[in-house]
Motif scaffolding. Structure first.
Motif, PDB file in Angstrom:
ATOM      1  N   UNK A 118      -5.169  11.265 -11.698  1.00  0.00           N
ATOM      2  CA  UNK A 118      -4.967  12.335 -12.688  1.00  0.00           C
ATOM      3  C   UNK A 118      -6.015  13.422 -12.523  1.00  0.00           C
ATOM      4  N   UNK A 119      -7.258  13.019 -12.288  1.00  0.00           N
ATOM      5  CA  UNK A 119      -8.337  13.996 -12.112  1.00  0.00           C
ATOM      6  C   UNK A 119      -8.103  14.862 -10.879  1.00  0.00           C
ATOM      7  N   UNK A 120      -7.469  14.286  -9.866  1.00  0.00           N
ATOM      8  CA  UNK A 120      -7.150  15.029  -8.646  1.00  0.00           C
ATOM      9  C   UNK A 120      -5.845  15.817  -8.787  1.00  0.00           C
ATOM     10  N   UNK A 121      -5.246  15.743  -9.973  1.00  0.00           N
ATOM     11  CA  UNK A 121      -3.995  16.450 -10.263  1.00  0.00           C
ATOM     12  C   UNK A 121      -2.882  16.036  -9.300  1.00  0.00           C
ATOM     13  N   UNK A 122      -2.828  14.726  -9.002  1.00  0.00           N
ATOM     14  CA  UNK A 122      -1.795  14.185  -8.113  1.00  0.00           C
ATOM     15  C   UNK A 122      -0.601  13.732  -8.928  1.00  0.00           C
ATOM     16  N   UNK A 163       1.976  11.021  -9.507  1.00  0.00           N
ATOM     17  CA  UNK A 163       2.182   9.621  -9.126  1.00  0.00           C
ATOM     18  C   UNK A 163       3.509   9.379  -8.416  1.00  0.00           C
ATOM     19  N   UNK A 164       4.540  10.134  -8.783  1.00  0.00           N
ATOM     20  CA  UNK A 164       5.850   9.946  -8.150  1.00  0.00           C
ATOM     21  C   UNK A 164       5.845  10.364  -6.681  1.00  0.00           C
ATOM     22  N   UNK A 165       4.811  11.078  -6.261  1.00  0.00           N
ATOM     23  CA  UNK A 165       4.720  11.543  -4.876  1.00  0.00           C
ATOM     24  C   UNK A 165       3.509  10.961  -4.147  1.00  0.00           C
ATOM     25  N   UNK A 166       2.873   9.965  -4.758  1.00  0.00           N
ATOM     26  CA  UNK A 166       1.630   9.433  -4.205  1.00  0.00           C
ATOM     27  C   UNK A 166       1.742   7.941  -3.919  1.00  0.00           C
ATOM     28  N   UNK A 167       1.517   7.517  -2.679  1.00  0.00           N
ATOM     29  CA  UNK A 167       1.451   6.077  -2.404  1.00  0.00           C
ATOM     30  C   UNK A 167       0.128   5.524  -2.963  1.00  0.00           C
ATOM     31  N   UNK A 168       0.199   4.350  -3.565  1.00  0.00           N
ATOM     32  CA  UNK A 168      -1.004   3.784  -4.183  1.00  0.00           C
ATOM     33  C   UNK A 168      -2.127   3.558  -3.184  1.00  0.00           C
ATOM     34  N   UNK A 169      -1.775   3.375  -1.923  1.00  0.00           N
ATOM     35  CA  UNK A 169      -2.792   3.148  -0.903  1.00  0.00           C
ATOM     36  C   UNK A 169      -3.796   4.277  -0.766  1.00  0.00           C
ATOM     37  N   UNK A 207       0.820  -1.219   0.000  1.00  0.00           N
ATOM     38  CA  UNK A 207       0.000   0.000   0.000  1.00  0.00           C
ATOM     39  C   UNK A 207       0.851   1.266   0.000  1.00  0.00           C
ATOM     40  N   UNK A 208       2.083   1.183   0.458  1.00  0.00           N
ATOM     41  CA  UNK A 208       2.963   2.346   0.492  1.00  0.00           C
ATOM     42  C   UNK A 208       3.783   2.508  -0.790  1.00  0.00           C
ATOM     43  N   UNK A 209       3.633   1.586  -1.721  1.00  0.00           N
ATOM     44  CA  UNK A 209       4.418   1.673  -2.956  1.00  0.00           C
ATOM     45  C   UNK A 209       4.057   2.925  -3.743  1.00  0.00           C
ATOM     46  N   UNK A 210       5.043   3.452  -4.399  1.00  0.00           N
ATOM     47  CA  UNK A 210       4.916   4.662  -5.201  1.00  0.00           C
ATOM     48  C   UNK A 210       4.023   4.392  -6.416  1.00  0.00           C
ATOM     49  N   UNK A 211       3.033   5.248  -6.636  1.00  0.00           N
ATOM     50  CA  UNK A 211       2.087   5.056  -7.731  1.00  0.00           C
ATOM     51  C   UNK A 211       2.766   5.064  -9.097  1.00  0.00           C
ATOM     52  N   UNK A 228      -4.825  -6.383   1.154  1.00  0.00           N
ATOM     53  CA  UNK A 228      -5.163  -5.184   1.914  1.00  0.00           C
ATOM     54  C   UNK A 228      -5.807  -4.131   1.025  1.00  0.00           C
ATOM     55  N   UNK A 229      -5.716  -4.329  -0.287  1.00  0.00           N
ATOM     56  CA  UNK A 229      -6.311  -3.380  -1.222  1.00  0.00           C
ATOM     57  C   UNK A 229      -6.155  -3.852  -2.647  1.00  0.00           C
ATOM     58  N   UNK A 230      -6.834  -3.173  -3.544  1.00  0.00           N
ATOM     59  CA  UNK A 230      -6.704  -3.444  -4.962  1.00  0.00           C
ATOM     60  C   UNK A 230      -6.609  -2.102  -5.678  1.00  0.00           C
ATOM     61  N   UNK A 231      -5.699  -2.033  -6.624  1.00  0.00           N
ATOM     62  CA  UNK A 231      -5.473  -0.817  -7.400  1.00  0.00           C
ATOM     63  C   UNK A 231      -5.731  -1.169  -8.863  1.00  0.00           C
ATOM     64  N   UNK A 232      -6.563  -0.368  -9.511  1.00  0.00           N
ATOM     65  CA  UNK A 232      -6.892  -0.612 -10.914  1.00  0.00           C
ATOM     66  C   UNK A 232      -6.533   0.611 -11.755  1.00  0.00           C
ATOM     67  N   UNK A 233      -6.600   0.422 -13.041  1.00  0.00           N
ATOM     68  CA  UNK A 233      -6.322   1.536 -13.949  1.00  0.00           C
ATOM     69  C   UNK A 233      -7.280   2.697 -13.699  1.00  0.00           C
ATOM     70  N   UNK A 234      -8.466   2.423 -13.246  1.00  0.00           N
ATOM     71  CA  UNK A 234      -9.433   3.477 -12.919  1.00  0.00           C
ATOM     72  C   UNK A 234      -8.926   4.351 -11.783  1.00  0.00           C
ATOM     73  N   UNK A 235      -8.174   3.774 -10.868  1.00  0.00           N
ATOM     74  CA  UNK A 235      -7.606   4.556  -9.767  1.00  0.00           C
ATOM     75  C   UNK A 235      -6.593   5.578 -10.283  1.00  0.00           C
ATOM     76  N   UNK A 236      -5.901   5.225 -11.355  1.00  0.00           N
ATOM     77  CA  UNK A 236      -4.952   6.175 -11.945  1.00  0.00           C
ATOM     78  C   UNK A 236      -5.692   7.323 -12.642  1.00  0.00           C
ATOM     79  N   UNK A 237      -6.882   7.048 -13.159  1.00  0.00           N
ATOM     80  CA  UNK A 237      -7.708   8.117 -13.728  1.00  0.00           C
ATOM     81  C   UNK A 237      -8.106   9.087 -12.612  1.00  0.00           C
ATOM     82  N   UNK A 238      -8.506   8.548 -11.475  1.00  0.00           N
ATOM     83  CA  UNK A 238      -8.871   9.396 -10.336  1.00  0.00           C
ATOM     84  C   UNK A 238      -7.677  10.221  -9.870  1.00  0.00           C
TER      85      UNK A 238
END
Length: 133
Positions: A60-64, A66-72, A19-23, A48-58
């Motif tokens: 981007x929409x939040x203007x986050x 990825x290099x500074x965002x944990x996937x969790x 969950x702490x891995x870099x997006x 502990x969680x699931x990450x999908x391509x849709x999460x990456x859309x979210x």
């Protein structure tokens, strides 16, 4: 009646993350492997969680970044799982009821693979043929 089990259709081995891995790292790995979902696990190999391509859309929409965002921060943590021995017919209904496209598959209390709607589509398009003995 067809007795196809989830374990017969699941993708295994599969990419797992923490969950702490870099997006950004997770996104690159998903692209390299041509997959649309990864399962986050703990030290006991429990989901502990699931990450999908849709999460990456979210993301981007939040203007986050990825290099500074944990996937969790974007992972679904209410993870629905199935057992490798479960019949496919019941699992397909469960996916529809929960409006999900990816299910971690458990075997002996650990994540053993993943079943996706793509796996089910391929199976329905080319179902196993009954053999007469």
């Amino acid at each position: 009646m067809d007795e196809t089990r989830v374990g017969d259709l699941m993708t295994s081995p599969m990419l797992t993350i923490g969950m702490d891995d870099n997006a950004a790292d997770v996104g690159h790995a998903m692209r390299e492997q041509g997959i649309k979902s990864v399962v986050a696990i703990d030290e006991d190999c429990s989901p502990t969680g699931i990450v999908t391509s849709t999460d990456f859309v979210a993301m981007a929409a939040d203007d986050r970044r990825p290099s500074e965002t944990p996937v969790g921060e974007y992972a679904t943590t209410d993870v629905v799982t199935v057992d490798a021995d479960d019949p496919v017919s019941g699992v397909a209904a469960r996916m529809r009821e929960n409006d999900i496209n990816h299910l971690p598959v458990m075997d002996d209390g650990q994540v053993a693979g993943i079943l996706t709607t793509t796996d089910l589509t391929e199976w329905f398009a080319d179902p196993p043929q009954a053999t007469g003995d």
